[in-house]
Write an enzyme that holds these catalytic residues in place. Structure first.
Site, PDB file in Angstrom:
ATOM      1  CE  LYS A   9      -3.921  -2.163   2.473  1.00 32.15           C
ATOM      2  NZ  LYS A   9      -4.830  -2.015   3.635  1.00 32.15           N
ATOM      3  CE1 TYR A  49      -9.259  -2.947   0.375  1.00 30.29           C
ATOM      4  CE2 TYR A  49      -8.588  -0.861  -0.591  1.00 30.29           C
ATOM      5  CZ  TYR A  49      -8.290  -1.997   0.154  1.00 30.29           C
ATOM      6  OH  TYR A  49      -7.033  -2.175   0.688  1.00 30.29           O
ATOM      7  CG  PHE A  57     -13.462   1.341   7.067  1.00 29.18           C
ATOM      8  CD1 PHE A  57     -12.893   0.753   5.955  1.00 29.18           C
ATOM      9  CD2 PHE A  57     -14.262   0.549   7.894  1.00 29.18           C
ATOM     10  CE1 PHE A  57     -13.091  -0.586   5.663  1.00 29.18           C
ATOM     11  CE2 PHE A  57     -14.471  -0.790   7.607  1.00 29.18           C
ATOM     12  CZ  PHE A  57     -13.890  -1.363   6.485  1.00 29.18           C
ATOM     13  NE  ARG A  85      -6.801 -12.624   5.067  1.00 33.81           N
ATOM     14  CZ  ARG A  85      -7.307 -11.388   5.016  1.00 33.81           C
ATOM     15  NH1 ARG A  85      -7.181 -10.656   3.911  1.00 33.81           N
ATOM     16  NH2 ARG A  85      -7.923 -10.869   6.055  1.00 33.81           N
ATOM     17  CB  THR A  91      -7.446  -6.288   9.589  1.00 33.49           C
ATOM     18  OG1 THR A  91      -7.820  -7.425   8.817  1.00 33.49           O
ATOM     19  CG2 THR A  91      -7.825  -5.015   8.866  1.00 33.49           C
ATOM     20  NE  ARG A 102      -2.353  -5.926   7.139  1.00 31.41           N
ATOM     21  CZ  ARG A 102      -3.493  -6.457   6.709  1.00 31.41           C
ATOM     22  NH1 ARG A 102      -4.046  -7.462   7.365  1.00 31.41           N
ATOM     23  NH2 ARG A 102      -4.078  -5.977   5.637  1.00 31.41           N
ATOM     24  CG  ASN A 112      -3.578  -2.518   7.112  1.00 32.46           C
ATOM     25  OD1 ASN A 112      -3.453  -2.077   5.953  1.00 32.46           O
ATOM     26  ND2 ASN A 112      -4.608  -3.251   7.487  1.00 32.46           N
ATOM     27  CG  HIS A 115      -5.219  -6.089  -0.418  1.00 30.23           C
ATOM     28  ND1 HIS A 115      -6.468  -6.100   0.150  1.00 30.23           N
ATOM     29  CD2 HIS A 115      -5.270  -6.965  -1.456  1.00 30.23           C
ATOM     30  CE1 HIS A 115      -7.247  -6.929  -0.528  1.00 30.23           C
ATOM     31  NE2 HIS A 115      -6.543  -7.468  -1.516  1.00 30.23           N
ATOM     32  CD  GLU A 126      -8.672  -8.976  -3.805  1.00 28.62           C
ATOM     33  OE1 GLU A 126      -7.543  -9.417  -3.521  1.00 28.62           O
ATOM     34  OE2 GLU A 126      -9.541  -8.720  -2.938  1.00 28.62           O
TER      35      GLU A 126
HETATM   36  P1  IDP Z   1      -7.864  -6.985   5.290  1.00 32.52           P
HETATM   37  O1  IDP Z   1      -7.033  -5.945   4.576  1.00 32.52           O
HETATM   38  O2  IDP Z   1      -7.123  -7.573   6.450  1.00 32.52           O
HETATM   39  O3  IDP Z   1      -8.444  -8.039   4.375  1.00 32.52           O
HETATM   40  P2  IDP Z   1     -10.523  -5.823   5.366  1.00 32.52           P
HETATM   41  O4  IDP Z   1     -11.539  -6.075   6.406  1.00 32.52           O
HETATM   42  O5  IDP Z   1     -10.738  -6.426   4.026  1.00 32.52           O
HETATM   43  O6  IDP Z   1      -9.093  -6.211   5.963  1.00 32.52           O
HETATM   44  O7  IDP Z   1     -10.412  -4.230   5.203  1.00 32.52           O
HETATM   45  C1  IDP Z   1      -9.718  -3.651   4.130  1.00 32.52           C
HETATM   46  C2  IDP Z   1      -8.838  -2.549   4.674  1.00 32.52           C
HETATM   47  O8  IDP Z   1      -9.665  -1.503   5.173  1.00 32.52           O
HETATM   48  C3  IDP Z   1      -7.971  -2.956   5.864  1.00 32.52           C
HETATM   49  O9  IDP Z   1      -6.714  -3.488   5.474  1.00 32.52           O
HETATM   50  C4  IDP Z   1      -7.794  -1.653   6.608  1.00 32.52           C
HETATM   51  O10 IDP Z   1      -6.748  -0.868   6.061  1.00 32.52           O
HETATM   52  C5  IDP Z   1      -9.119  -0.959   6.364  1.00 32.52           C
HETATM   53  N1  IDP Z   1     -10.064  -1.179   7.459  1.00 32.52           N
HETATM   54  C6  IDP Z   1     -10.750  -2.314   7.751  1.00 32.52           C
HETATM   55  N2  IDP Z   1     -11.552  -2.172   8.823  1.00 32.52           N
HETATM   56  C7  IDP Z   1     -11.374  -0.880   9.220  1.00 32.52           C
HETATM   57  C8  IDP Z   1     -11.930  -0.109  10.295  1.00 32.52           C
HETATM   58  O11 IDP Z   1     -12.763  -0.565  11.095  1.00 32.52           O
HETATM   59  N3  IDP Z   1     -11.492   1.183  10.391  1.00 32.52           N
HETATM   60  C9  IDP Z   1     -10.579   1.736   9.543  1.00 32.52           C
HETATM   61  N4  IDP Z   1     -10.043   1.045   8.513  1.00 32.52           N
HETATM   62  C10 IDP Z   1     -10.426  -0.252   8.360  1.00 32.52           C
HETATM   63 MG    MG Z   2      -9.827  -7.812   2.853  1.00 34.62          MG
END
Ligand code: IDP
Ligand code: MG
Length: 151
Positions: A9, A49, A57, A85, A91, A102, A112, A115, A126
């Protein structure tokens, strides 16, 4: 063998961590079969996304992911989706296991670093957003593997 999609990212690129992140995946034994740097436009980011449309968010996530260049990558390996993962960590970096990408390089969910696809189906979807099949080099062999095969 399975494929997964990884994005390094914009925060990682700003911090000069492209090499560190790639190194982690390479060391683990994944094969990189697709790799490029690009800046996402809004429409593509929203498509990538799509599952998060409507979440609080979402807007800031799309703003962030389009804010600078990212590195898109396709990895090949055994259980690549889950294995990648696991190596990335949770996350929320606060909950990420020590030694994960992370945990080592991030401390907020909004920044973070990386992805990774969450299922083989997501991976194919994707990969299709970021790469043309002709840009991938699937199934290449390491010299060592060729040697083992011929022994
Ligand atoms: P992932 O990247 O671990 O698969 P996802 O739930 O798919 O997590 O969320 C995509 C991205 O959105 C996350 O990597 C993170 O940067 C952001 N994100 C997810 N949940 C939140 C939240 O509750 N607040 C702020 N950002 C979030
Ligand atoms: Mg995800």
């Amino acid at each position: 063998m399975q494929r997964t999609f990884i994005a390094i990212k914009p925060d990682a690129i700003q911090r000069g961590l492209i090499g560190e992140v790639i190194r982690k995946f390479e060391k683990k034994g994944f094969k990189i079969i697709g790799l490029k740097i690009l800046q996402l436009d809004r429409a593509t980011a929203e498509k990538h996304y799509a599952e998060h449309v409507g979440k609080p968010f979402f807007e800031s996530l799309v703003n962030f992911i389009t804010s600078g260049p990212l590195v898109a990558m396709v990895l090949e390996g055994v259980n690549a989706v889950d294995a990648a993962r696991k190596l990335m960590g949770a996350t929320n970096p606060v909950n990420a296991d020590p030694g994960t990408i992370r945990a080592d390089y991030a401390h907020t969910m909004e920044r973070n670093i990386v992805h990774g696809s969450d299922s083989p189906e997501s991976a194919e979807r994707e990969i299709g957003i970021f790469f043309d099949e002709s840009e991938l080099v699937p199934g290449w062999k390491r010299d060592l593997e060729e040697r083992f095969i011929s022994l």
